[in-house]
Design an enzyme around this catalytic site. Structure first.
Site, PDB file in Angstrom:
ATOM      1  N   THR A  20       0.825  -1.213   0.000  1.00 10.23           N
ATOM      2  CA  THR A  20       0.000   0.000   0.000  1.00 10.23           C
ATOM      3  C   THR A  20       0.858   1.260   0.000  1.00 10.23           C
ATOM      4  O   THR A  20       0.476   2.285  -0.582  1.00 10.23           O
ATOM      5  CB  THR A  20      -0.951  -0.035   1.212  1.00 10.23           C
ATOM      6  OG1 THR A  20      -1.892  -1.089   0.999  1.00 10.23           O
ATOM      7  CG2 THR A  20      -1.704   1.264   1.376  1.00 10.23           C
ATOM      8  N   SER A  61       1.117  -7.433  -1.100  1.00 12.36           N
ATOM      9  CA  SER A  61       1.786  -8.569  -0.459  1.00 12.36           C
ATOM     10  C   SER A  61       0.902  -9.793  -0.314  1.00 12.36           C
ATOM     11  O   SER A  61       1.392 -10.857   0.053  1.00 12.36           O
ATOM     12  CB  SER A  61       2.389  -8.162   0.878  1.00 12.36           C
ATOM     13  OG  SER A  61       1.408  -7.934   1.848  1.00 12.36           O
ATOM     14  N   SER A  62      -0.388  -9.700  -0.615  1.00  9.75           N
ATOM     15  CA  SER A  62      -1.185 -10.927  -0.666  1.00  9.75           C
ATOM     16  C   SER A  62      -0.751 -11.786  -1.860  1.00  9.75           C
ATOM     17  O   SER A  62      -1.084 -12.976  -1.928  1.00  9.75           O
ATOM     18  CB  SER A  62      -2.677 -10.596  -0.769  1.00  9.75           C
ATOM     19  OG  SER A  62      -2.917  -9.788  -1.897  1.00  9.75           O
ATOM     20  N   THR A  94       1.441  -4.766   3.978  1.00 14.43           N
ATOM     21  CA  THR A  94       1.243  -5.193   5.363  1.00 14.43           C
ATOM     22  C   THR A  94       0.622  -6.582   5.470  1.00 14.43           C
ATOM     23  O   THR A  94       0.738  -7.224   6.509  1.00 14.43           O
ATOM     24  CB  THR A  94       0.348  -4.183   6.114  1.00 14.43           C
ATOM     25  OG1 THR A  94      -0.888  -4.053   5.405  1.00 14.43           O
ATOM     26  CG2 THR A  94       1.018  -2.837   6.229  1.00 14.43           C
ATOM     27  N   ASP A  95      -0.048  -7.041   4.400  1.00  7.25           N
ATOM     28  CA  ASP A  95      -0.830  -8.280   4.524  1.00  7.25           C
ATOM     29  C   ASP A  95       0.018  -9.494   4.914  1.00  7.25           C
ATOM     30  O   ASP A  95      -0.408 -10.324   5.721  1.00  7.25           O
ATOM     31  CB  ASP A  95      -1.570  -8.582   3.207  1.00  7.25           C
ATOM     32  CG  ASP A  95      -2.744  -7.640   2.971  1.00  7.25           C
ATOM     33  OD1 ASP A  95      -3.013  -6.785   3.833  1.00  7.25           O
ATOM     34  OD2 ASP A  95      -3.400  -7.768   1.917  1.00  7.25           O
TER      35      ASP A  95
HETATM   36  N1  ASP Z   1      -2.984  -5.227   0.536  1.00  6.80           N
HETATM   37  C1  ASP Z   1      -1.841  -4.426   0.875  1.00  6.80           C
HETATM   38  C2  ASP Z   1      -0.590  -5.242   0.773  1.00  6.80           C
HETATM   39  O1  ASP Z   1      -0.326  -6.055   1.636  1.00  6.80           O
HETATM   40  C3  ASP Z   1      -2.000  -3.887   2.222  1.00  6.80           C
HETATM   41  C4  ASP Z   1      -0.879  -3.007   2.677  1.00  6.80           C
HETATM   42  O2  ASP Z   1       0.181  -2.926   2.113  1.00  6.80           O
HETATM   43  O3  ASP Z   1      -1.103  -2.362   3.700  1.00  6.80           O
HETATM   44  O4  ASP Z   1       0.147  -5.060  -0.136  1.00  6.80           O
END
Ligand code: ASP
Length: 371
Positions: A20, A61-62, A94-95
């Site tokens: 993100t 990151s998913s 963050t995922d």
């Molecule tokens: N969906 C995003 C990811 O993990 C969430 C994030 O980065 O906060 O890439």
């Protein structure tokens, strides 16, 4: 790009992987897009810091794969081959950040820090948290030694081990529900309040030595599945994982590590076929413990599974992956060595909690043995 603030006595390398913090609107939703230079340009630099950027890949990151994570591990090791580098910051979605952080930590033998950070709000928005998190991460990377791999987010410093994403959207996205944070960063200060306890680091696995930076699937890697137990749960998915070729399985059990007699029997069969099985729990906080029979942790351990202490599913899976990638610990190599190594990686700084008073001497000693 290289940026310097005030002479730049501390040299930090930022490895950009997406998330993100690098995500822009794509017309239907957000996706990782901005380059590492662009992400770095959003943040002020702490005084005395010089930064160089490596654009490794750019994914949310998913979509992270083991191949991505091993390419990052290799890049971290190559970056630290330069003695002039003082620390590394990895920008990451963050995922699955907790999984990547733990993989890097298990293989981190350097006194210099690797600090992972990211954002809950996207790139280039006035109210974004990315610039502040990146500034804090740079400051921590330029300040600390001998703490292993860290997660810096929303003014908090966390050890890689045990940290999980606990908030889907809020700015304080990470914590270890079973332990205190390591410290804080803010007001131009980094305060470290405790030392992380880490197992002796593993060498760089061969799969990381051959992983091409940026490659998503260059090397065949062992399959490790995560299966969650629930009311009505049966062994079907666990058996399907074994049939699909899983060499490691994380069973996310209920409570302190409980399932059913049928699942315990399926675990025994999987273990007999050389599959490593680790048992964690759906419960957010607290250690696993051998208390119950009738398909509980007592029986799962008797079937050959290992309990994960306070590690939750994503990081337990990484411990299995690192075990399977370590030379000579595969099912075809030496399963006993694999089990011993996995036990060492799982046995972490689990704090005994006074959940068991008297009358359960076996369970109490199992908890105490992990303390
Ligand atoms: N969906 C995003 C990811 O993990 C969430 C994030 O980065 O906060 O890439």
């Amino acid at each position: 790009m290289k940026r310097t603030n005030d002479g730049g006595a501390r040299r930090i390398v930022v490895i950009s992987t997406g998330g993100t913090i690098a995500s822009r609107w794509q017309g239907t939703g957000y996706a990782a897009d901005a380059s590492g230079d662009d992400v770095l340009a959003t943040a002020p630099l702490p005084e005395g810091v010089t930064v160089e950027v490596v654009d490794l890949f750019n994914v949310n990151s998913s979509r992270m794969t083991s191949a991505h994570q091993l390419a990052l591990l290799r890049t971290v090791h190559e970056t630290f081959a330069d003695p002039g580098v003082d620390g590394i910051v990895v920008t990451h979605g963050t995922d699955t950040l907790e999984e990547t952080a733990f993989l890097l930590d298990l293989h981190h033998a350097d006194s210099r820090p690797v600090v992972l950070t990211g954002a809950q709000r996207p790139f280039g928005t006035g109210d974004g948290d990315g610039p502040g998190n990146l500034y804090d991460a740079l400051q921590v990377a330029a300040s600390v030694r001998d703490l292993g791999v860290l997660v810096v987010f929303d003014g908090r410093v966390h050890a890689a081990r045990g940290t999980v994403k606990t908030q889907t959207l809020a700015a304080d996205a990470f914590s270890d529900p079973s332990a205190e944070r390591l410290g804080r960063v803010g007001f131009s200060r980094v305060d470290i309040e405790r030392q992380p306890e880490r197992p002796a680091p593993l060498p760089l696995p061969a799969a990381a030595r051959t992983a091409a930076p940026g490659a998503a699937d260059a090397v065949p890697l062992p399959r490790v599945d995560i299966i969650t137990h629930h009311s009505d749960g049966d062994p079907f998915l666990l058996n399907a994982a074994v049939s699909a070729g899983a060499r490691g399985i994380v069973l996310v059990a209920t409570g302190a590590g409980n399932a059913t007699p049928e699942i315990a029997a399926a675990v025994a069969e999987a273990v007999a076929r050389g599959v490593l099985v680790a048992v964690t729990t759906r419960v957010p906080a607290g250690p696993l413990a051998e208390i119950y029979t009738g398909g509980g942790a007592v029986d799962l351990v008797a079937a050959g599974a290992l309990l994960t202490g306070t590690l939750r599913a994503g990081q337990a899976r990484i411990a299995l992956l690192s075990t399977l990638l370590a030379e000579g610990t595969t099912a075809a190599g030496d399963p006993a060595r694999g089990t011993a190594l996995l036990r060492r990686l799982l046995e972490g700084p689990v704090r005994a909690e006074p959940v068991l008073a008297t009358g359960h001497s076996r369970s109490a000693s199992a908890v105490a043995a992990r303390a």
